[in-house]
Design an enzyme around this catalytic site. Structure first.
Site, PDB file in Angstrom:
ATOM      1  N   ASP A  74     -11.801  90.691  -9.154  1.00 56.66           N
ATOM      2  CA  ASP A  74     -12.435  89.382  -9.139  1.00 56.66           C
ATOM      3  C   ASP A  74     -13.120  89.191 -10.496  1.00 56.66           C
ATOM      4  O   ASP A  74     -13.220  90.131 -11.301  1.00 56.66           O
ATOM      5  CB  ASP A  74     -13.441  89.331  -7.985  1.00 56.66           C
ATOM      6  CG  ASP A  74     -14.196  88.026  -7.932  1.00 56.66           C
ATOM      7  OD1 ASP A  74     -13.546  86.965  -8.025  1.00 56.66           O
ATOM      8  OD2 ASP A  74     -15.438  88.043  -7.814  1.00 56.66           O
ATOM      9  N   ASP A 122     -16.286  86.567 -11.508  1.00 60.41           N
ATOM     10  CA  ASP A 122     -17.739  86.409 -11.489  1.00 60.41           C
ATOM     11  C   ASP A 122     -18.368  87.439 -10.566  1.00 60.41           C
ATOM     12  O   ASP A 122     -17.998  87.556  -9.400  1.00 60.41           O
ATOM     13  CB  ASP A 122     -18.099  84.996 -11.036  1.00 60.41           C
ATOM     14  CG  ASP A 122     -19.534  84.621 -11.367  1.00 60.41           C
ATOM     15  OD1 ASP A 122     -20.203  85.399 -12.072  1.00 60.41           O
ATOM     16  OD2 ASP A 122     -19.983  83.550 -10.921  1.00 60.41           O
TER      17      ASP A 122
END
Length: 331
Positions: free
Chosen positions: A15, A17
């Site tokens: 991922d 953020d």
């Protein structure tokens, strides 16, 4: 010596953020950890629900932060949504695109024809986020969906963080169309599987480790796709929320940061009425988990998760166990 955690897999699906960066800055050590994957023979993909930025734009930002990235290693929900749609309708079909120019480009790349009105009689609709969307765009979407068009949503994130606060995300716009039509779309992005399976197919891997900071998107999505998952503790969720997680959102691994990918993962083993991880021991007593370890020890949390999850294997909703710490060696 036990091999590094990452050596058990053929890829890392990261991922963005909360894993690679936080706001405008890289998370300390994250770019360096990602740089080491190639030398270890591990492929890397970035998986994001963002459907409004192109893969090259995202890759450029990652390179500016020091992380290795190309457009071919960034997989967004626009690409996953377009590929999902292409498997459902004939080539060269008309598709109403409610979203960004990037989403329209992904539709064209699948040999489909983007249109902008329900009057064009599209056989399908793909809906993704764009800040310029308005009522008229949602109305066209609703008209086409109500007329029977195949409906795919890139993602259903209810909110997106902005500099001024939390703003409505694509999920709120999808919900508006759903409320108007009584229909539910197929979803390509997290926490559904297509985004992850799209990345695996393009990279030619079968044993990726999904690494994320959110239980309800990254971990749930990785689990749904049938891949191993690791919650990294540099973002939203914590060991406490992992302990309390419903079954579908429970990670296989808890790691403090991406550098831990190169360390052996400690075994969690049964010990009497509880579980041991390193010097930490945990057992369930009623609605509580008793942990014998220095307070907030990560090994303590790992042992606690094993104990609590065994006692509550089928939890459809999050639980709220009391956590009791006792400082000691656990022996």
């Amino acid at each position: 010596m036990t091999k590094a955690l990452v050596e058990n897999f053929d890829a890392v699906f990261a991922d963005l953020d909360g894993v690679v960066y936080a706001g405008p800055h890289a998370i300390p050590g994250a770019p360096e950890a990602l740089q080491g994957l190639e030398a270890a023979g591990i492929k890397l993909a970035y998986v994001t629900n963002n459907a409004s930025r192109s893969s090259e734009t995202v890759a450029e930002h990652l390179r500016e932060l020091g992380a290795p990235a190309t457009a071919e290693t960034v997989f967004g929900s626009a690409q996953a949504g377009a590929e999902l749609l292409a498997g459902l309708i004939p080539a060269r079909s008309r598709v109403l695109v409610t979203g960004s120019a990037t989403l329209a480009d992904q539709v064209r790349a699948q040999d489909l024809e983007p249109v902008s009105s329900a009057d064009d009689e599209p056989v399908a609709v793909i809906q993704g986020f764009d800040p310029g969307l308005g009522w008229k765009d949602l109305a066209e979407t609703a008209f086409a969906v109500a007329a029977g068009a195949v409906w795919v949503a890139t993602n259903t994130d209810l909110s997106i963080p902005q500099a001024r606060g939390i703003a409505p995300g694509n999920g709120t716009l999808v919900a508006a169309v759903a409320a108007a039509t009584g229909r539910t779309p197929l979803v390509a992005g997290k926490p559904e599987a297509p985004l992850f399976t799209t990345a695996a197919r393009h990279l030619g891997v079968s044993r990726p480790l999904v690494v994320g900071d959110r239980l309800d998107t990254d971990i749930l999505g990785g689990n749904t796709a049938g891949y191993a998952s690791a919650l990294v503790l540099t973002g939203v969720d914590s060991p406490a929320t992992a302990l309390a997680a419903r079954t579908a959102e429970r990670p296989v691994h808890l790691i403090p940061n991406l550098a831990a990918l190169y360390e052996p993962y400690p075994q969690v083993v049964r010990a009497g009425e509880g579980f041991r991880c390193g010097d930490a021991l945990a057992r369930v007593t009623g609605g509580a988990v008793e942990i014998t370890a220095p307070e907030e020890s990560l090994d303590g949390w790992r042992a606690a998760c094993a104990a609590w999850w065994e006692a509550h294997p089928d939890a459809p909703v999050a639980t709220s166990p009391e956590v009791r710490w006792t400082v000691g060696s656990g022996s």
